[in-house]
Design an enzyme around this catalytic site. Structure first.
Site, PDB file in Angstrom:
ATOM      1  N   SER A 279      29.205  32.227  86.498  1.00  0.00           N
ATOM      2  CA  SER A 279      28.651  32.687  85.212  1.00  0.00           C
ATOM      3  C   SER A 279      29.804  32.896  84.255  1.00  0.00           C
ATOM      4  CB  SER A 279      27.920  34.017  85.409  1.00  0.00           C
ATOM      5  OG  SER A 279      28.858  35.066  85.596  1.00  0.00           O
ATOM      6  N   ASP A 280      29.521  33.021  82.966  1.00  0.00           N
ATOM      7  CA  ASP A 280      30.569  33.529  82.085  1.00  0.00           C
ATOM      8  C   ASP A 280      30.572  35.053  82.262  1.00  0.00           C
ATOM      9  OD1 ASP A 280      32.628  33.799  80.308  1.00  0.00           O
ATOM     10  OD2 ASP A 280      31.739  32.572  78.734  1.00  0.00           O
ATOM     11  N   TRP A 281      31.547  35.694  81.655  1.00  0.00           N
ATOM     12  CA  TRP A 281      31.755  37.139  81.860  1.00  0.00           C
ATOM     13  C   TRP A 281      30.467  37.915  81.557  1.00  0.00           C
ATOM     14  CZ3 TRP A 281      36.658  39.697  82.726  1.00  0.00           C
ATOM     15  CH2 TRP A 281      36.591  41.075  82.639  1.00  0.00           C
ATOM     16  N   SER A 283      27.511  37.127  81.944  1.00  0.00           N
ATOM     17  CA  SER A 283      26.409  36.388  81.294  1.00  0.00           C
ATOM     18  C   SER A 283      25.100  36.540  82.062  1.00  0.00           C
ATOM     19  CB  SER A 283      26.768  34.908  81.084  1.00  0.00           C
ATOM     20  OG  SER A 283      26.861  34.224  82.304  1.00  0.00           O
TER      21      SER A 283
END
Ligand code: BGC
Length: 735
Positions: A279-281, A283
């Site tokens: 995932s992104d941070w 997300s």
């Protein structure tokens, strides 16, 4: 029991060499408890404060590692530090599964290369592959296994600050840069100690944010998405990228971190990759404010069901995944599949065979800032500079001038030239341009320096000193632009002008009558029509990194002939954005004699500098555009050739660009699309023939039924020095 397990584990990793990565991953998976499986899907930041406010584990990182509750860290660096943590994982956790350490090595680890948009301006994928290779050498010596790069998001809106991190607006150039970076980072053998796993981001279409505002909504047709935004991600996956990052944004109502369309249908079913997805941070956590999950439990379900394999910092998997499986709310198979993909990456990196291969302090010392790497930063920085204007060949400047005024808020900066995401770079190792110019010219040339003004704000109290400096000098070099903190994540702007009173300062300098050369340091296209109109010479330097002074002073004083080309359109005014060269014709293309056509009442449609634009100290003449035939079958290729002559006085490099237009389709087609280019070097007077091959693949697009096909019909082909100044010819494709 413990001993038996350990022996079994040893057997698994030692004698299972001949097995596929998948089989090896499965034999580890068979030994894992549910909690240990979830642990492999959890990633925390080792250094910085976390983004998620609640639910972070109470254990410290060592305890998490020993309990097998974490599979990866980001932002942990250094051979020694990573070794310490890896030791805890492979010696003190039950299953001894190695950790994978990730970092944003975006344009360098310790030795900073130009920002990616600058690198893309080289139009030299071979060189950018080398840049990524050097970045991997350095990062891997510092214990880093995995970079969150390449960032391949297509961007048509310079208000979006992250345009700096990508390769611009074009899917073809973007795809070549994406693949080059993956090859550079991962090398031929991912298990070698100097190669690192690439992570293609931000999947997908993060650069399409409405209004150019970071994290904002993206909404576009599937055709636009597949034809223009998706190709660079696909190219990176085809080049073997071992991982992808799910983006923050939604597309058409579905956030990427919950998108089965993106992550399952396209990634797994169509592209058939075993690359894992992080995932992104936070997300996954952001699925709550997006409004598709009511709490973190629901967010965890959406994430794992979409096949987001690793949760960066959201605590969703850490806190809820095991319970959700136990309660029957999440199928164990989804967890197993995710763990398998993460383990495969660890096997590919060779971490099971030697978890400490990246932790050699001696190698780290030898590699960091090695001559080979620094030399590469110089080479890339030099090719990344774009000459935007050079009236009456005012550049290059003579080294015999008596005095030069060096003016501007970026002239004496050693931090801004690094650009955002400059990682572990040390600004004290950067030579500010003021000093670089002094070093270049020696004591015989008097340098009159004045800051003039700050980058932002309206204080003009420094103008007088700057004007004085200009008046007492033979020529003025104004070094202006944006601070490095004005681009990158969360740094969107609503205006694209030179910030603060910098343009006013240049106007005052211009009034002195002294010739003014402007050097721009910035991370996005900016709107500088007044400069283009009035200032004789302009260099777009982007943020060239640690070798800024080397590259820029060589260009200023004629030791290097600039050859960069813009990978993105420069608008005249922010009101023109989103702006891109490969736009559609519309039903009413602009006709100056007809009011009811597509244009602005108060501004022309044309950009200030078109895509592909960039000058040289020499001149090139194009002739003899020749097509091998004028008609081809739809499964045939077509050879196109052109002659290019260096008609000036300097040896120079030229990027010869080929565009096509499909005149009539079952759906509308862009007015131009880049399909090939070649960077060639020519001595004065020399002519070279450049040959391109238009393959069927280059003519394909998503037709009215969303099939990816070549449609018979008439095409134009354009060859030239940028997307506007071209020669053209025609051909027809038949069944
Ligand atoms: C950024 C990513 C980056 C990640 C980890 C996020 O805020 O969007 O590009 O890789 O942080 O640092």
């Amino acid at each position: 029991m413990k001993k038996i397990l350990f022996l079994l584990f040893l057997y698994t990793i030692t004698f299972a060499q001949k097995k596929t990565f998948e089989q090896r991953a499965d034999s580890v998976l068979a030994l894992m408890s549910l909690e240990e499986k979830v642990g492999q899907l959890v990633q925390y930041s080792g250094g910085w404060a976390t983004g998620a406010e609640t639910g972070r584990p109470s254990e410290g990182s060592d305890e998490l590692i020993r309990k097998g509750k974490v599979g990866s860290f980001l932002n942990v660096v250094g051979a020694e530090q990573t070794k310490k943590m890896q030791k805890a994982a492979v010696e003190e956790s039950r299953l001894k599964i190695p950790l994978i350490f990730g970092l944003d090595v975006i344009h360098g680890y310790r030795s900073t290369f130009p920002v990616p948009i600058g690198e893309a301006s080289t139009w030299n994928p071979t060189l950018i592959q080398k840049s990524a290779r050097m970045q991997a050498e350095e990062a891997s010596s510092g214990g880093v296994h995995w970079t969150f790069n390449p960032m391949v998001d297509i961007a048509r809106d310079p208000r979006w600050g992250r345009i700096m991190e990508g390769s611009g607006e074009d899917p073809y150039l973007g795809s070549l840069m994406a693949a080059a970076r993956v090859r550079g980072y991962q090398g031929d053998d991912l298990s070698a100690n100097n190669t690192i796993l690439a992570c293609v981001k931000h999947y997908a279409a993060y650069g399409g944010a409405e209004g150019g505002r970071d994290y904002n909504t993206v909404d576009m047709s599937e055709r636009n998405f597949r034809d223009f935004y998706l190709p660079p991600y696909k190219a990176a996956v085809e080049a073997g990228a071992g991982s992808l990052m799910a983006s923050f944004n939604e597309i058409g109502g579905i956030p990427s971190s919950a998108s089965k369309f993106l992550l399952t249908k396209i990634l797994r079913d169509e592209w058939k990759t075993d690359a894992f997805v992080v995932s992104d941070w936070n997300s996954i956590g952001e699925l709550i404010p997006h409004g598709v999950a009511k709490d973190l439990r629901e967010a965890a379900i959406l994430g794992i069901e979409a096949t987001v394999d690793m949760d960066m910092e959201a605590n969703a998997y850490y806190n809820h995944l095991a319970d959700l499986v136990k309660e029957g709310k999440v199928d164990l198979k989804l967890v197993d599949d995710a763990v398998r993909r993460v383990l495969i990456a660890k096997f590919k990196l060779g971490l099971f065979d030697d978890p400490f291969k990246y932790c050699d302090v001696e190698r780290e010392k030898k590699t960091i800032r090695s001559k080979e790497i620094i030399d590469a930063t110089k080479e890339v920085a030099s090719e990344s500079l774009v000459l935007l204007k050079n009236e009456k060949n005012i550049l290059p400047l003579s080294k015999d001038l008596k005095s030069i005024a060096v003016i501007g808020p970026l002239a004496n900066s050693n931090e801004d030239p690094l650009g955002g995401w400059s990682g572990l770079s040390n600004k004290d190792e950067v030579v500010p341009l003021l000093e670089g110019i002094k070093n270049k010219l020696g004591n015989d040339v008097k340098i009159n320096y004045a800051e003039g003004c700050k980058i932002t704000g309206d204080d003009k109290s420094g103008f007088d000193k700057a004007i004085e400096a200009a008046k007492s000098s033979g020529v003025v070099i104004a070094i202006v632009g944006e601070s490095s903190g004005m681009t990158g994540e969360a740094n969107s702007r609503a205006t694209l002008d030179l910030p603060g009173v910098q343009e006013d300062l240049i106007k005052e300098l211009h009034k002195t009558g002294k010739p003014v050369v402007v050097v721009l340091l910035n991370g996005r296209p900016i709107t500088i029509p007044w400069l283009q109109e009035n200032i004789p010479a302009i260099i777009e330097a982007w943020y060239p990194g640690i070798s800024t002074s080397f590259a820029v002073t060589n260009v200023l004083f004629g030791d290097y002939n600039p050859n960069g080309k813009l990978p993105v359109t420069f608008p005249r005014h922010v009101g023109q954005v989103p702006i891109h060269y490969n736009h559609k014709n519309t039903g009413r293309p602009h006709d100056p004699t007809n009011h009811y056509t597509s244009y602005y009442m108060d501004l022309e449609n044309a950009p200030l500098y078109p895509f592909g634009y960039g000058l040289s100290y020499t001149t090139f003449e194009y002739s003899d555009l020749t097509l091998e035939k004028n008609q081809i079958k739809k499964d045939e290729s077509l050879k196109v050739s052109v002659k290019v002559k260096n008609t000036g006085k300097y040896e120079g490099k030229e990027v010869v660009q080929l565009y096509i237009r499909d005149l009539v389709g079952s759906v509308t087609r862009p007015v131009k699309e880049l399909k090939d280019f070649a960077k060639i070097s020519l001595q004065p007077g020399e002519t070279k023939a450049v040959e391109f091959t238009i393959t069927p693949e280059k003519l394909k697009f998503h037709d009215i039924n969303m099939n990816y096909v070549v449609e018979p019909g008439d095409f134009k082909v354009f060859v030239g020095t940028n997307s506007v100044d071209v020669k053209e010819a025609s051909f027809t494709v038949v069944e």
